[in-house]
Design an enzyme around this catalytic site. Sequence first.
Site, PDB file in Angstrom:
ATOM      1  N   GLU A 135      12.505   7.696  -7.832  1.00  0.00           N
ATOM      2  CA  GLU A 135      12.529   7.095  -6.491  1.00  0.00           C
ATOM      3  C   GLU A 135      13.643   7.716  -5.651  1.00  0.00           C
ATOM      4  O   GLU A 135      13.467   7.969  -4.456  1.00  0.00           O
ATOM      5  CB  GLU A 135      12.710   5.568  -6.577  1.00  0.00           C
ATOM      6  CG  GLU A 135      11.471   4.883  -7.100  1.00  0.00           C
ATOM      7  CD  GLU A 135      11.365   3.407  -6.701  1.00  0.00           C
ATOM      8  OE1 GLU A 135      12.390   2.803  -6.332  1.00  0.00           O
ATOM      9  OE2 GLU A 135      10.249   2.872  -6.761  1.00  0.00           O
ATOM     10  N   GLU A 138      12.563  11.260  -4.613  1.00  0.00           N
ATOM     11  CA  GLU A 138      11.528  11.194  -3.583  1.00  0.00           C
ATOM     12  C   GLU A 138      12.144  10.833  -2.227  1.00  0.00           C
ATOM     13  O   GLU A 138      11.753  11.390  -1.193  1.00  0.00           O
ATOM     14  CB  GLU A 138      10.514  10.120  -4.010  1.00  0.00           C
ATOM     15  CG  GLU A 138       9.124  10.401  -3.523  1.00  0.00           C
ATOM     16  CD  GLU A 138       8.148   9.357  -4.041  1.00  0.00           C
ATOM     17  OE1 GLU A 138       8.456   8.636  -5.014  1.00  0.00           O
ATOM     18  OE2 GLU A 138       7.061   9.288  -3.454  1.00  0.00           O
ATOM     19  N   CYS A 164       7.975  -0.621  -7.911  1.00  0.00           N
ATOM     20  CA  CYS A 164       7.990  -1.089  -9.302  1.00  0.00           C
ATOM     21  C   CYS A 164       7.510  -2.528  -9.470  1.00  0.00           C
ATOM     22  O   CYS A 164       7.411  -2.999 -10.602  1.00  0.00           O
ATOM     23  CB  CYS A 164       9.364  -0.897  -9.928  1.00  0.00           C
ATOM     24  SG  CYS A 164      10.656  -1.583  -8.951  1.00  0.00           S
ATOM     25  N   SER A 184       6.712   4.580  -2.767  1.00  0.00           N
ATOM     26  CA  SER A 184       7.114   5.604  -3.728  1.00  0.00           C
ATOM     27  C   SER A 184       5.974   5.841  -4.717  1.00  0.00           C
ATOM     28  O   SER A 184       5.257   4.917  -5.092  1.00  0.00           O
ATOM     29  CB  SER A 184       8.362   5.143  -4.482  1.00  0.00           C
ATOM     30  OG  SER A 184       8.573   5.960  -5.612  1.00  0.00           O
ATOM     31  N   LYS A 223       2.774  -8.010 -14.655  1.00  0.00           N
ATOM     32  CA  LYS A 223       2.830  -6.802 -15.494  1.00  0.00           C
ATOM     33  C   LYS A 223       1.617  -6.707 -16.415  1.00  0.00           C
ATOM     34  O   LYS A 223       1.246  -5.630 -16.859  1.00  0.00           O
ATOM     35  CB  LYS A 223       4.126  -6.772 -16.310  1.00  0.00           C
ATOM     36  CG  LYS A 223       5.368  -6.542 -15.463  1.00  0.00           C
ATOM     37  CD  LYS A 223       5.574  -5.082 -15.150  1.00  0.00           C
ATOM     38  CE  LYS A 223       6.611  -4.870 -14.079  1.00  0.00           C
ATOM     39  NZ  LYS A 223       6.622  -3.522 -13.553  1.00  0.00           N
ATOM     40  N   GLU A 226      -0.818  -5.100 -14.191  1.00  0.00           N
ATOM     41  CA  GLU A 226      -0.431  -3.691 -13.998  1.00  0.00           C
ATOM     42  C   GLU A 226      -0.846  -2.842 -15.195  1.00  0.00           C
ATOM     43  O   GLU A 226      -1.352  -1.732 -15.036  1.00  0.00           O
ATOM     44  CB  GLU A 226       1.087  -3.589 -13.787  1.00  0.00           C
ATOM     45  CG  GLU A 226       1.574  -2.160 -13.558  1.00  0.00           C
ATOM     46  CD  GLU A 226       3.099  -2.060 -13.475  1.00  0.00           C
ATOM     47  OE1 GLU A 226       3.792  -2.562 -14.392  1.00  0.00           O
ATOM     48  OE2 GLU A 226       3.612  -1.484 -12.512  1.00  0.00           O
ATOM     49  N   GLU A 231      -5.645   3.599 -13.549  1.00  0.00           N
ATOM     50  CA  GLU A 231      -4.991   4.909 -13.415  1.00  0.00           C
ATOM     51  C   GLU A 231      -3.979   5.197 -14.528  1.00  0.00           C
ATOM     52  O   GLU A 231      -3.543   6.331 -14.692  1.00  0.00           O
ATOM     53  CB  GLU A 231      -4.307   5.043 -12.046  1.00  0.00           C
ATOM     54  CG  GLU A 231      -3.200   4.053 -11.739  1.00  0.00           C
ATOM     55  CD  GLU A 231      -3.685   2.795 -11.005  1.00  0.00           C
ATOM     56  OE1 GLU A 231      -4.828   2.356 -11.266  1.00  0.00           O
ATOM     57  OE2 GLU A 231      -2.920   2.251 -10.196  1.00  0.00           O
ATOM     58  N   CYS A 375      13.134 -10.188 -10.474  1.00  0.00           N
ATOM     59  CA  CYS A 375      12.436 -10.424 -11.753  1.00  0.00           C
ATOM     60  C   CYS A 375      13.125 -11.486 -12.618  1.00  0.00           C
ATOM     61  O   CYS A 375      12.490 -12.060 -13.507  1.00  0.00           O
ATOM     62  CB  CYS A 375      12.351  -9.138 -12.555  1.00  0.00           C
ATOM     63  SG  CYS A 375      11.606  -7.789 -11.654  1.00  0.00           S
TER      64      CYS A 375
HETATM   65  S1  SF4 Z   1       8.788 -10.538 -11.984  1.00  0.00           S
HETATM   66 FE1  SF4 Z   1       8.171 -10.860  -9.846  1.00  0.00          FE
HETATM   67  S2  SF4 Z   1       9.501  -9.451  -8.687  1.00  0.00           S
HETATM   68 FE2  SF4 Z   1       9.545  -8.780 -10.823  1.00  0.00          FE
HETATM   69  S3  SF4 Z   1       7.937  -7.218 -11.007  1.00  0.00           S
HETATM   70 FE3  SF4 Z   1       7.031  -9.202 -11.576  1.00  0.00          FE
HETATM   71  S4  SF4 Z   1       6.103  -9.988  -9.720  1.00  0.00           S
HETATM   72 FE4  SF4 Z   1       7.540  -8.373  -9.107  1.00  0.00          FE
END
Ligand code: SF4
Length: 388
Positions: A135, A138, A164, A184, A223, A226, A231, A375
């Site tokens: 990051e 970039e 992220c 990013s 996550k 994700e 991809e 987080c």
């Molecule tokens: S805990 Fe919340 S702020 Fe952290 S990556 Fe996950 S959704 Fe985003």
Amino acid sequence: MNTILTDGVIHVTGKCKACDHCTSICPTGAISGLLGEQHHINAAKCLNCGQCLVNCPFGVIEEISMVNDIKAALNDPNKFVVVQTAPAVRVALGEEFGKEPGYNAKGKMFAALRKLGFDKVYDTEFTADLTICEEGTELIHRVFKAVGQAGFEESGPLPQFTSCCPAWIKYAEDNYPKILPHLSSAKSPQQMFGAIAKTYVPEKLGIDPAKIYSVSVMPCTAKKYESQRPEFVASGYQDVDAVITTRELAQMIKDAGINFDQLPEEKADEFVGASTGAATIFGVTGGVMEAALRTAYEVLSGQSLGNVNIEPVRGLKSVRDATIEVPIQALGGQKLPVKVAIVHGTKNAAPLIEDVLAGRSKYHFIEVMNCPGGCINGGGQPIRRDTH
Ligand code: SF4
Ligand code: SF4
Ligand code: SF4
């Protein structure tokens, strides 16, 4: 066969008490139902952030669990199961075992993961460093392009947004697709680790990559979503096979009858060298920004940002900003005021995005994290029901 998240990560169970509290929490209006009615989540609009789950006063919102997938992999002699642990997990896990918030359970957590049967126990800090380097680099390229430096014409536009937080990315994709060139291109630390787990790790250990099962322990329910984005399969294998939250790890430790208090302090397995420690501020809002900014400052100016105070980027206000004067070495030390903003709560990003799209943004770099405070207060963290 792994759990597939076809219908999102977060669901309201049939035990909903119809109090309507969750609709005020949700940043996207994904929850439907009036006071007195069973509530439902629209997966298409949902960011999978889990904030409704941790704030439901009756504890009736649930996440999709991948724990059984992980247990099956741990019991499969043909699988080599590696696990990564995010920085925000270790300072919250202890709460599930009666420790004060902030107790650093790092050593006991590594010991517990080994007792649970994981073959290699890693720390995500190293790949958080990689995200920061990516990051930061970039950002440097985008700044060089903006000041007309030759050779950087292909770089992306300013301001650059961080990339992220998967809930923020989905919010941008769903609501502001025109902003995507500003994000990013760096993968999150979880996905960088996942890619390395399926390439570098099997090569270093002499194991067939098809045998590697890659798990992450995260403070975050998004996550899970994700990890299943299509991809993230560049090596030919899914980078991260399964994700569990801090809460789910605590439950696995309890279910296995492990006495957490009696565990020794152990270290993570060595990965590919030492990390800088910069990632330890990743879990709080402003952390990604500060770490990337320090990297960019050093490269642009040829000097360390060591004594320069960039504390304004930390804190709990939902939108904060700061200006850092950077002497650009390539321009003979000419000073460029680099303006940064930090946002938590995706809804709070909307006015900044609209300024960017209208061409009136004053910023060079904007960090967006979905959860309040970052987080550390993610949707996968221990739930303090006494605060409701
Ligand atoms: S805990 Fe919340 S702020 Fe952290 S990556 Fe996950 S959704 Fe985003
Ligand atoms: S906060 Fe919980 S109990 Fe109240 S409406 Fe939402 S899901 Fe139902
Ligand atoms: S997980 Fe987040 S986005 Fe989805 S319904 Fe709950 S609060 Fe809304």
